[in-house]
Design a protein around this motif. Structure first.
Motif, mmCIF file in Angstrom:
data_model
loop_
_atom_site.group_PDB
_atom_site.id
_atom_site.type_symbol
_atom_site.label_atom_id
_atom_site.label_comp_id
_atom_site.label_asym_id
_atom_site.label_seq_id
_atom_site.Cartn_x
_atom_site.Cartn_y
_atom_site.Cartn_z
ATOM 1 N N SER A 272 0.848 -1.180 0.000
ATOM 2 C CA SER A 272 0.000 0.000 0.000
ATOM 3 C C SER A 272 0.883 1.229 0.000
ATOM 4 C CB SER A 272 -0.926 0.002 1.222
ATOM 5 O OG SER A 272 -0.175 0.063 2.424
ATOM 6 N N ARG A 273 0.352 2.334 -0.509
ATOM 7 C CA ARG A 273 1.110 3.601 -0.538
ATOM 8 C C ARG A 273 0.128 4.731 -0.225
ATOM 9 N NH1 ARG A 273 5.441 5.664 -3.833
ATOM 10 N NH2 ARG A 273 6.529 7.143 -2.467
ATOM 11 N N ILE A 274 -0.118 4.907 1.047
ATOM 12 C CA ILE A 274 -1.059 5.931 1.492
ATOM 13 C C ILE A 274 -0.334 7.254 1.718
ATOM 14 C CG2 ILE A 274 -2.698 6.547 3.308
ATOM 15 C CD1 ILE A 274 -3.171 3.555 3.709
ATOM 16 N N ARG A 275 0.943 7.141 2.111
ATOM 17 C CA ARG A 275 1.776 8.337 2.308
ATOM 18 C C ARG A 275 3.026 8.198 1.455
ATOM 19 N NH1 ARG A 275 1.566 6.912 7.765
ATOM 20 N NH2 ARG A 275 3.824 7.064 7.886
ATOM 21 N N THR A 276 3.560 9.301 1.008
ATOM 22 C CA THR A 276 4.750 9.295 0.151
ATOM 23 C C THR A 276 5.903 8.537 0.788
ATOM 24 O OG1 THR A 276 4.172 11.396 -0.864
ATOM 25 C CG2 THR A 276 6.481 10.750 -0.995
ATOM 26 N N GLU A 277 6.078 8.731 2.098
ATOM 27 C CA GLU A 277 7.276 8.202 2.748
ATOM 28 C C GLU A 277 7.153 6.752 3.184
ATOM 29 O OE1 GLU A 277 5.355 10.652 3.721
ATOM 30 O OE2 GLU A 277 4.876 10.548 5.869
ATOM 31 N N HIS A 278 5.975 6.145 3.059
ATOM 32 C CA HIS A 278 5.738 4.853 3.683
ATOM 33 C C HIS A 278 5.241 3.831 2.644
ATOM 34 C CE1 HIS A 278 3.653 2.453 7.114
ATOM 35 N NE2 HIS A 278 4.931 2.173 7.060
ATOM 36 N N PHE A 279 5.868 2.649 2.600
ATOM 37 C CA PHE A 279 5.519 1.642 1.584
ATOM 38 C C PHE A 279 5.598 0.249 2.222
ATOM 39 C CE2 PHE A 279 4.467 0.257 -2.439
ATOM 40 C CZ PHE A 279 5.455 -0.393 -3.171
ATOM 41 N N PRO A 280 4.619 -0.104 3.062
ATOM 42 C CA PRO A 280 4.666 -1.401 3.744
ATOM 43 C C PRO A 280 4.264 -2.569 2.849
ATOM 44 C CG PRO A 280 2.697 -0.209 4.352
ATOM 45 C CD PRO A 280 3.493 0.716 3.488
ATOM 46 N N LEU A 281 4.826 -3.731 3.152
ATOM 47 C CA LEU A 281 4.528 -4.965 2.444
ATOM 48 C C LEU A 281 3.894 -5.943 3.424
ATOM 49 C CD1 LEU A 281 6.719 -6.856 -0.094
ATOM 50 C CD2 LEU A 281 5.929 -8.068 1.931
ATOM 51 N N THR A 282 2.798 -6.560 3.017
ATOM 52 C CA THR A 282 2.045 -7.452 3.901
ATOM 53 C C THR A 282 1.910 -8.837 3.292
ATOM 54 O OG1 THR A 282 0.778 -5.616 4.844
ATOM 55 C CG2 THR A 282 -0.154 -7.823 5.091
ATOM 56 N N LEU A 283 2.102 -9.847 4.151
ATOM 57 C CA LEU A 283 1.795 -11.232 3.797
ATOM 58 C C LEU A 283 0.667 -11.674 4.712
ATOM 59 C CD1 LEU A 283 5.310 -12.877 3.318
ATOM 60 C CD2 LEU A 283 3.418 -13.023 1.705
ATOM 61 N N GLU A 284 -0.476 -12.036 4.150
ATOM 62 C CA GLU A 284 -1.642 -12.397 4.964
ATOM 63 C C GLU A 284 -1.441 -13.719 5.707
ATOM 64 O OE1 GLU A 284 -4.390 -10.757 5.715
ATOM 65 O OE2 GLU A 284 -3.822 -9.004 4.505
ATOM 66 N N SER A 285 -0.759 -14.650 5.060
ATOM 67 C CA SER A 285 -0.552 -15.962 5.667
ATOM 68 C C SER A 285 0.818 -16.483 5.206
ATOM 69 C CB SER A 285 -1.662 -16.923 5.244
ATOM 70 O OG SER A 285 -1.468 -18.202 5.820
ATOM 71 N N ALA A 286 1.801 -16.298 6.071
ATOM 72 C CA ALA A 286 3.172 -16.630 5.684
ATOM 73 C C ALA A 286 3.369 -18.136 5.559
ATOM 74 C CB ALA A 286 4.140 -16.066 6.716
#
Lengths: 114, 112
Positions: free
Chosen positions: A67-81
């Motif tokens: 997701s990219r809600i803010r310019t400075e922040h770009f988190p990566l998510t794994l729902e079920s590793a």
């Protein structure tokens, strides 16, 4: 020294857990990227963003989401590793467009899924 | 598939010697970049050479580009123990603006 930060540095978790890898940059860069790297192998682009609310999948298919809600922040998510997700994840950013674009990388998150 | 391919895969030299590594790629490019990665860390940009350039220098680094052969070389002169790292080439193509494709890297070990 690049002003791009990744947390955590190392993560060991069990199968089925939801995880989020954090990436932040203080350089005001528009473009951000996630690469995946296995030991001794090339980097593979899995996600990129050209700005807020813009996300695209990269060359390597990945079950992760970004997701990219803010310019400075770009988190990566794994729902079920899963164990197949074990790898190093590198976040990068860049600013200049056109032909002269270099990437600034974070130190990476080494993910181990048991 | 891998756009850039480095050669050799690994290189061991002594301090003061020169280190040369090569990169070959498959499709036309806008520019080619070299990065260094210390063990377990992120990559650091070293040098960029554009498709219309043939040679570029930066400190102890010398990069050449031969677009007819689709190849590049990185020379590190008078190597130091601190140069021990993996070195990656990365290419930027016209149809993939801002997205780099990396090779598997050359692992360089410099012994005192």
């Amino acid at each position: 020294e690049a002003d791009i930060y990744q947390t955590p540095r190392y993560l060991v978790i069990g199968t089925g857990k939801k995880i989020t890898l954090e990436c932040s940059q203080t350089m005001g860069h528009d473009k951000m990227y996630w690469y995946q790297q296995d030991p001794g192998m090339e980097l593979h682009l899995i996600h990129y963003s050209y700005g807020v609310n813009s996300t695209e999948k990269g060359d390597l298919s990945s079950e992760s989401t970004v997701s990219r809600i803010r310019t400075e922040h770009f988190p990566l998510t794994l729902e079920s590793a899963r164990p197949s997700h074990t790898s190093q994840y590198l976040c990068a950013s860049s600013n200049r467009g056109g032909q002269g674009e270099k990437l600034f990388f974070g130190s990476g998150t080494q993910l181990s899924v048991l | 598939s891998q756009q850039g391919e480095e050669d050799p895969q690994a290189l061991s030299i002594q301090e003061g010697e020169n280190a040369t590594m090569n990169c070959s790629y498959k499709t036309s490019i806008n520019n080619l970049q070299w990065y260094r990665q210390n063990s377990g860390r992120g990559l650091v940009h070293l040098i960029l050479i554009r498709s219309n350039e043939r040679e570029k220098h930066s400190g102890r680094l010398r990069v050449t580009l031969d677009t007819s052969k689709k190849s590049s070389s990185l020379l590190i002169t008078a190597s130091r123990a601190a140069d021990t790292a993996s070195y990656f080439c990365a290419t930027s193509r016209g149809d993939s603006w801002g997205k780099l494709q990396f090779g598997a890297g050359t692992q360089v070990v410099v012994t005192p």
